[in-house]
Write a protein that holds these residues in place. Sequence first.
Motif, PDB file in Angstrom:
ATOM      1  N   GLY A  49      16.590  -0.391 -14.198  1.00 28.49           N
ATOM      2  CA  GLY A  49      17.440   0.213 -15.213  1.00 28.49           C
ATOM      3  C   GLY A  49      16.681   1.020 -16.251  1.00 28.49           C
ATOM      4  N   ALA A  50      15.359   1.032 -16.154  1.00 29.25           N
ATOM      5  CA  ALA A  50      14.518   1.752 -17.114  1.00 29.25           C
ATOM      6  C   ALA A  50      14.003   3.048 -16.494  1.00 29.25           C
ATOM      7  CB  ALA A  50      13.344   0.880 -17.550  1.00 29.25           C
ATOM      8  N   ARG A  51      13.417   3.901 -17.342  1.00 34.26           N
ATOM      9  CA  ARG A  51      12.785   5.143 -16.888  1.00 34.26           C
ATOM     10  C   ARG A  51      11.281   4.997 -17.130  1.00 34.26           C
ATOM     11  NH1 ARG A  51      15.676   9.465 -20.341  1.00 34.26           N
ATOM     12  NH2 ARG A  51      15.928   7.722 -21.794  1.00 34.26           N
ATOM     13  N   VAL A  52      10.569   4.666 -16.061  1.00 30.63           N
ATOM     14  CA  VAL A  52       9.150   4.322 -16.184  1.00 30.63           C
ATOM     15  C   VAL A  52       8.280   5.572 -16.118  1.00 30.63           C
ATOM     16  CG1 VAL A  52       7.236   3.075 -15.110  1.00 30.63           C
ATOM     17  CG2 VAL A  52       9.494   2.003 -15.252  1.00 30.63           C
ATOM     18  N   VAL A  53       7.330   5.636 -17.033  1.00 30.71           N
ATOM     19  CA  VAL A  53       6.333   6.707 -17.072  1.00 30.71           C
ATOM     20  C   VAL A  53       4.963   6.049 -17.111  1.00 30.71           C
ATOM     21  CG1 VAL A  53       5.442   8.685 -18.366  1.00 30.71           C
ATOM     22  CG2 VAL A  53       7.913   8.240 -18.316  1.00 30.71           C
ATOM     23  N   LYS A  54       4.040   6.564 -16.313  1.00 27.18           N
ATOM     24  CA  LYS A  54       2.670   6.033 -16.307  1.00 27.18           C
ATOM     25  C   LYS A  54       1.782   6.952 -17.131  1.00 27.18           C
ATOM     26  CE  LYS A  54      -0.703   4.195 -12.984  1.00 27.18           C
ATOM     27  NZ  LYS A  54      -0.256   2.793 -13.084  1.00 27.18           N
ATOM     28  N   SER A  55       1.103   6.390 -18.106  1.00 31.07           N
ATOM     29  CA  SER A  55       0.158   7.165 -18.914  1.00 31.07           C
ATOM     30  C   SER A  55      -0.704   6.204 -19.719  1.00 31.07           C
ATOM     31  CB  SER A  55       0.900   8.126 -19.850  1.00 31.07           C
ATOM     32  OG  SER A  55      -0.013   9.039 -20.443  1.00 31.07           O
ATOM     33  N   ASP A  71      -4.523  16.320 -24.810  1.00 31.66           N
ATOM     34  CA  ASP A  71      -3.695  17.252 -24.052  1.00 31.66           C
ATOM     35  C   ASP A  71      -3.015  16.482 -22.919  1.00 31.66           C
ATOM     36  OD1 ASP A  71      -4.299  19.584 -25.487  1.00 31.66           O
ATOM     37  OD2 ASP A  71      -6.134  19.914 -24.337  1.00 31.66           O
ATOM     38  N   ALA A  72      -1.721  16.696 -22.762  1.00 29.87           N
ATOM     39  CA  ALA A  72      -0.973  16.014 -21.712  1.00 29.87           C
ATOM     40  C   ALA A  72      -0.984  16.847 -20.434  1.00 29.87           C
ATOM     41  CB  ALA A  72       0.465  15.775 -22.164  1.00 29.87           C
ATOM     42  N   VAL A  73      -1.277  16.211 -19.321  1.00 23.23           N
ATOM     43  CA  VAL A  73      -1.208  16.845 -18.007  1.00 23.23           C
ATOM     44  C   VAL A  73      -0.081  16.170 -17.238  1.00 23.23           C
ATOM     45  CG1 VAL A  73      -2.395  17.315 -15.841  1.00 23.23           C
ATOM     46  CG2 VAL A  73      -3.661  17.395 -17.994  1.00 23.23           C
ATOM     47  N   LEU A  74       0.971  16.926 -16.945  1.00 22.36           N
ATOM     48  CA  LEU A  74       2.133  16.375 -16.263  1.00 22.36           C
ATOM     49  C   LEU A  74       1.898  16.368 -14.752  1.00 22.36           C
ATOM     50  CD1 LEU A  74       3.209  16.891 -19.096  1.00 22.36           C
ATOM     51  CD2 LEU A  74       5.345  17.714 -18.099  1.00 22.36           C
ATOM     52  N   LEU A  75       2.058  15.207 -14.159  1.00 20.65           N
ATOM     53  CA  LEU A  75       1.869  15.048 -12.724  1.00 20.65           C
ATOM     54  C   LEU A  75       3.209  15.174 -12.000  1.00 20.65           C
ATOM     55  CD1 LEU A  75      -0.652  12.072 -12.784  1.00 20.65           C
ATOM     56  CD2 LEU A  75      -1.108  14.519 -12.861  1.00 20.65           C
ATOM     57  N   ASP A  76       3.127  15.336 -10.699  1.00 18.25           N
ATOM     58  CA  ASP A  76       4.315  15.614  -9.891  1.00 18.25           C
ATOM     59  C   ASP A  76       4.977  14.322  -9.424  1.00 18.25           C
ATOM     60  OD1 ASP A  76       6.262  16.923  -8.454  1.00 18.25           O
ATOM     61  OD2 ASP A  76       4.984  17.258  -6.704  1.00 18.25           O
ATOM     62  N   GLY A  77       5.565  13.594 -10.365  1.00 23.23           N
ATOM     63  CA  GLY A  77       6.302  12.395 -10.026  1.00 23.23           C
ATOM     64  C   GLY A  77       5.496  11.123 -10.219  1.00 23.23           C
ATOM     65  N   LEU A  78       6.211  10.003 -10.267  1.00 19.40           N
ATOM     66  CA  LEU A  78       5.571   8.721 -10.509  1.00 19.40           C
ATOM     67  C   LEU A  78       4.599   8.357  -9.393  1.00 19.40           C
ATOM     68  CD1 LEU A  78       5.584   6.441 -12.615  1.00 19.40           C
ATOM     69  CD2 LEU A  78       7.389   5.318 -11.298  1.00 19.40           C
ATOM     70  N   PRO A 101       0.804  -1.230   0.000  1.00 17.51           N
ATOM     71  CA  PRO A 101       0.000   0.000   0.000  1.00 17.51           C
ATOM     72  C   PRO A 101       0.834   1.277   0.000  1.00 17.51           C
ATOM     73  CG  PRO A 101       0.020  -0.958   2.186  1.00 17.51           C
ATOM     74  CD  PRO A 101       0.703  -1.946   1.289  1.00 17.51           C
ATOM     75  N   ARG A 102       2.133   1.136   0.224  1.00 18.93           N
ATOM     76  CA  ARG A 102       3.004   2.326   0.250  1.00 18.93           C
ATOM     77  C   ARG A 102       3.293   2.861  -1.146  1.00 18.93           C
ATOM     78  NH1 ARG A 102       8.067  -0.164   3.122  1.00 18.93           N
ATOM     79  NH2 ARG A 102       7.501  -1.744   1.567  1.00 18.93           N
ATOM     80  N   HIS A 103       3.046   2.037  -2.153  1.00 21.13           N
ATOM     81  CA  HIS A 103       3.451   2.407  -3.507  1.00 21.13           C
ATOM     82  C   HIS A 103       2.328   2.185  -4.512  1.00 21.13           C
ATOM     83  CE1 HIS A 103       7.512   2.683  -1.974  1.00 21.13           C
ATOM     84  NE2 HIS A 103       7.469   1.427  -1.573  1.00 21.13           N
ATOM     85  N   GLY A 104       2.261   3.057  -5.510  1.00 22.13           N
ATOM     86  CA  GLY A 104       1.389   2.827  -6.644  1.00 22.13           C
ATOM     87  C   GLY A 104       1.951   1.719  -7.515  1.00 22.13           C
ATOM     88  N   SER A 105       1.129   1.176  -8.401  1.00 19.12           N
ATOM     89  CA  SER A 105       1.573   0.027  -9.195  1.00 19.12           C
ATOM     90  C   SER A 105       2.757   0.367 -10.105  1.00 19.12           C
ATOM     91  CB  SER A 105       0.411  -0.536 -10.015  1.00 19.12           C
ATOM     92  OG  SER A 105      -0.083   0.411 -10.943  1.00 19.12           O
ATOM     93  N   SER A 106       2.787   1.579 -10.640  1.00 21.09           N
ATOM     94  CA  SER A 106       3.908   1.942 -11.518  1.00 21.09           C
ATOM     95  C   SER A 106       5.198   2.175 -10.732  1.00 21.09           C
ATOM     96  CB  SER A 106       3.564   3.178 -12.346  1.00 21.09           C
ATOM     97  OG  SER A 106       2.594   2.870 -13.324  1.00 21.09           O
ATOM     98  N   GLU A 107       5.082   2.570  -9.482  1.00 23.02           N
ATOM     99  CA  GLU A 107       6.272   2.661  -8.640  1.00 23.02           C
ATOM    100  C   GLU A 107       6.864   1.270  -8.414  1.00 23.02           C
ATOM    101  OE1 GLU A 107       5.970   5.995  -5.406  1.00 23.02           O
ATOM    102  OE2 GLU A 107       3.986   5.086  -5.618  1.00 23.02           O
ATOM    103  N   ILE A 108       6.009   0.286  -8.260  1.00 25.89           N
ATOM    104  CA  ILE A 108       6.475  -1.095  -8.104  1.00 25.89           C
ATOM    105  C   ILE A 108       7.089  -1.590  -9.403  1.00 25.89           C
ATOM    106  CG2 ILE A 108       5.684  -3.458  -7.675  1.00 25.89           C
ATOM    107  CD1 ILE A 108       3.582  -2.178  -5.755  1.00 25.89           C
TER     108      ILE A 108
END
Length: 221
Positions: free
Chosen positions: A129-135, A182-189, A115-122
């Motif tokens: 080694g990758a740069r993960v973006v959720k969208s 339109d893209a809405v940028l969020l404040d971090g993963l 519960p401490r992390h969202g699924s994309s954080e996991i």
Amino acid sequence: MSNTNSASHLPRIGVLGAGHVGSAMGRVASEAGYPVTIAGSGDPAKIALITKILIPGAQADWPAKVAADADIVILAIPLHKFRSFDPSLVAGKVVVDLMNYWAPIDGTQQLFEDPRHGSSEIVQQHLSGARVVKSFNHAGYHELEADRRPAGAADRLALGVAGDDRKAVEMVAALVENIGYDAVLLDGLHEGRILEPGGPVFGASLNKEQFAQVLTEKTAA
């Protein structure tokens, strides 16, 4: 949603996952002018014909080749297969996580129960080694195609983009814009949690102003 840019100037999109979501994502990216390759779980010959029919202009290939050649990797595999996904396939890559953890649908997946992390954080922890973006995950694959609109259209909708690597976020935001949103940028993963099932924008059709209002209300809560 066509794009006037030459495909040679756009990042190569590699889609891992040839189901409904992966195919829709490959289709809208290809129609926006991006070069697209796609892989299923095995021999590309098995999906070559369906790729030709459903994603005109895209090419089917082996997963390792699709990932290696891509500038942006779209991760659209069934969530229950993620535990066995080889992180080395996407090392150094920008990875867009389209997967959703929804226990009533997927069954309980212990990997995603923290519960401490969202699924994309996991996902990011396992693909270190990758740069993960959720969208794109908070729009249904049917709506992803049907709701595209040109820039400036009064009924153009917005999609959230969450990530910790600024350049990766900007690349994915450009993909969102070129596809027809339109893209809405969020404040971090970590903010990608609002895009997940049960979050305030999951499945909602919002324009940029409405999306911003949701973020404001969340911050104020």
